[in-house]
Scaffold this motif. Sequence first.
Motif, mmCIF file in Angstrom:
data_model
loop_
_atom_site.group_PDB
_atom_site.id
_atom_site.type_symbol
_atom_site.label_atom_id
_atom_site.label_comp_id
_atom_site.label_asym_id
_atom_site.label_seq_id
_atom_site.Cartn_x
_atom_site.Cartn_y
_atom_site.Cartn_z
ATOM 1 N N LEU A 59 0.838 -1.200 0.000
ATOM 2 C CA LEU A 59 0.000 0.000 0.000
ATOM 3 C C LEU A 59 0.872 1.249 0.000
ATOM 4 O O LEU A 59 1.960 1.259 0.587
ATOM 5 C CB LEU A 59 -0.872 0.028 1.252
ATOM 6 C CG LEU A 59 -1.877 -1.095 1.438
ATOM 7 C CD1 LEU A 59 -2.487 -1.017 2.824
ATOM 8 C CD2 LEU A 59 -2.950 -1.009 0.380
ATOM 9 N N LEU A 90 -3.682 1.560 10.047
ATOM 10 C CA LEU A 90 -2.596 0.779 9.430
ATOM 11 C C LEU A 90 -1.715 0.159 10.506
ATOM 12 O O LEU A 90 -1.339 -1.017 10.414
ATOM 13 C CB LEU A 90 -1.762 1.665 8.501
ATOM 14 C CG LEU A 90 -2.385 2.002 7.150
ATOM 15 C CD1 LEU A 90 -1.660 3.171 6.510
ATOM 16 C CD2 LEU A 90 -2.372 0.783 6.235
ATOM 17 N N THR A 124 -3.591 -2.660 12.511
ATOM 18 C CA THR A 124 -3.791 -3.887 11.738
ATOM 19 C C THR A 124 -2.479 -4.451 11.188
ATOM 20 O O THR A 124 -2.488 -5.420 10.438
ATOM 21 C CB THR A 124 -4.783 -3.650 10.582
ATOM 22 O OG1 THR A 124 -4.296 -2.597 9.744
ATOM 23 C CG2 THR A 124 -6.179 -3.318 11.101
ATOM 24 N N ARG A 127 -0.460 -3.448 8.926
ATOM 25 C CA ARG A 127 -0.357 -3.447 7.462
ATOM 26 C C ARG A 127 0.880 -2.664 7.051
ATOM 27 O O ARG A 127 1.014 -1.483 7.392
ATOM 28 C CB ARG A 127 -1.578 -2.769 6.831
ATOM 29 C CG ARG A 127 -2.920 -3.436 7.090
ATOM 30 C CD ARG A 127 -3.140 -4.680 6.260
ATOM 31 N NE ARG A 127 -3.134 -4.481 4.842
ATOM 32 C CZ ARG A 127 -4.223 -4.347 4.092
ATOM 33 N NH1 ARG A 127 -5.416 -4.334 4.646
ATOM 34 N NH2 ARG A 127 -4.117 -4.226 2.793
ATOM 35 N N TYR A 147 3.124 -0.387 4.729
ATOM 36 C CA TYR A 147 2.794 0.608 3.720
ATOM 37 C C TYR A 147 3.986 1.513 3.480
ATOM 38 O O TYR A 147 4.901 1.602 4.287
ATOM 39 C CB TYR A 147 1.578 1.430 4.127
ATOM 40 C CG TYR A 147 1.793 2.351 5.307
ATOM 41 C CD1 TYR A 147 2.088 3.702 5.121
ATOM 42 C CD2 TYR A 147 1.703 1.881 6.616
ATOM 43 C CE1 TYR A 147 2.288 4.541 6.205
ATOM 44 C CE2 TYR A 147 1.900 2.715 7.701
ATOM 45 C CZ TYR A 147 2.191 4.055 7.481
ATOM 46 O OH TYR A 147 2.384 4.882 8.554
ATOM 47 N N ARG A 172 -10.429 3.960 6.036
ATOM 48 C CA ARG A 172 -10.426 3.260 7.329
ATOM 49 C C ARG A 172 -11.341 2.046 7.306
ATOM 50 O O ARG A 172 -10.981 0.985 7.806
ATOM 51 C CB ARG A 172 -10.797 4.210 8.459
ATOM 52 C CG ARG A 172 -9.673 5.193 8.755
ATOM 53 C CD ARG A 172 -9.991 6.147 9.898
ATOM 54 N NE ARG A 172 -11.131 6.997 9.580
ATOM 55 C CZ ARG A 172 -12.238 7.076 10.306
ATOM 56 N NH1 ARG A 172 -12.386 6.386 11.398
ATOM 57 N NH2 ARG A 172 -13.219 7.881 9.942
ATOM 58 N N TRP A 206 -12.243 0.280 4.657
ATOM 59 C CA TRP A 206 -11.629 -0.714 3.774
ATOM 60 C C TRP A 206 -10.511 -1.453 4.500
ATOM 61 O O TRP A 206 -10.407 -2.684 4.413
ATOM 62 C CB TRP A 206 -11.106 -0.048 2.490
ATOM 63 C CG TRP A 206 -10.641 -1.061 1.489
ATOM 64 C CD1 TRP A 206 -11.406 -1.728 0.577
ATOM 65 C CD2 TRP A 206 -9.318 -1.544 1.329
ATOM 66 N NE1 TRP A 206 -10.624 -2.592 -0.135
ATOM 67 C CE2 TRP A 206 -9.336 -2.497 0.299
ATOM 68 C CE3 TRP A 206 -8.108 -1.254 1.953
ATOM 69 C CZ2 TRP A 206 -8.201 -3.172 -0.121
ATOM 70 C CZ3 TRP A 206 -6.967 -1.931 1.542
ATOM 71 C CH2 TRP A 206 -7.027 -2.871 0.511
ATOM 72 N N LEU A 207 -9.672 -0.715 5.234
ATOM 73 C CA LEU A 207 -8.562 -1.340 5.953
ATOM 74 C C LEU A 207 -9.028 -2.184 7.134
ATOM 75 O O LEU A 207 -8.414 -3.191 7.474
ATOM 76 C CB LEU A 207 -7.582 -0.277 6.437
ATOM 77 C CG LEU A 207 -6.781 0.448 5.366
ATOM 78 C CD1 LEU A 207 -6.052 1.645 5.957
ATOM 79 C CD2 LEU A 207 -5.795 -0.507 4.700
#
Length: 93
Positions: free
Chosen positions: A2, A20, A23, A25, A27, A71, A73-74
């Motif tokens: 991302l 982010l 979770t 994730r 990026y 937010r 979507w994530l």
Amino acid sequence: MLTLYGNLESGNVYKVRLILALTNRPYRAVDVSQVRGDPTTPAFRAINPIAKVPAIKLEDGRLLVESGAIRVWLARGTSYFPEDPWAQALSLQ
């Protein structure tokens, strides 16, 4: 990976950075400074025509803008976004 477009001065970018982090994730961050006028440049307007941060580029190249939409979507599929429709509405409230 991302790509998050935004800056540290923006509260809306902070909200996206927070989900982010929560979770886990990975990026890549691209600094888009409102102070310098970066959102109004043709290069950034190609990413978000309304010239606002944050914006996020997904792994497949699709672009998503507006912190609330990003937010959700994530967070989908995690404990940060409930499955129950009523609880979802309350979390967005």
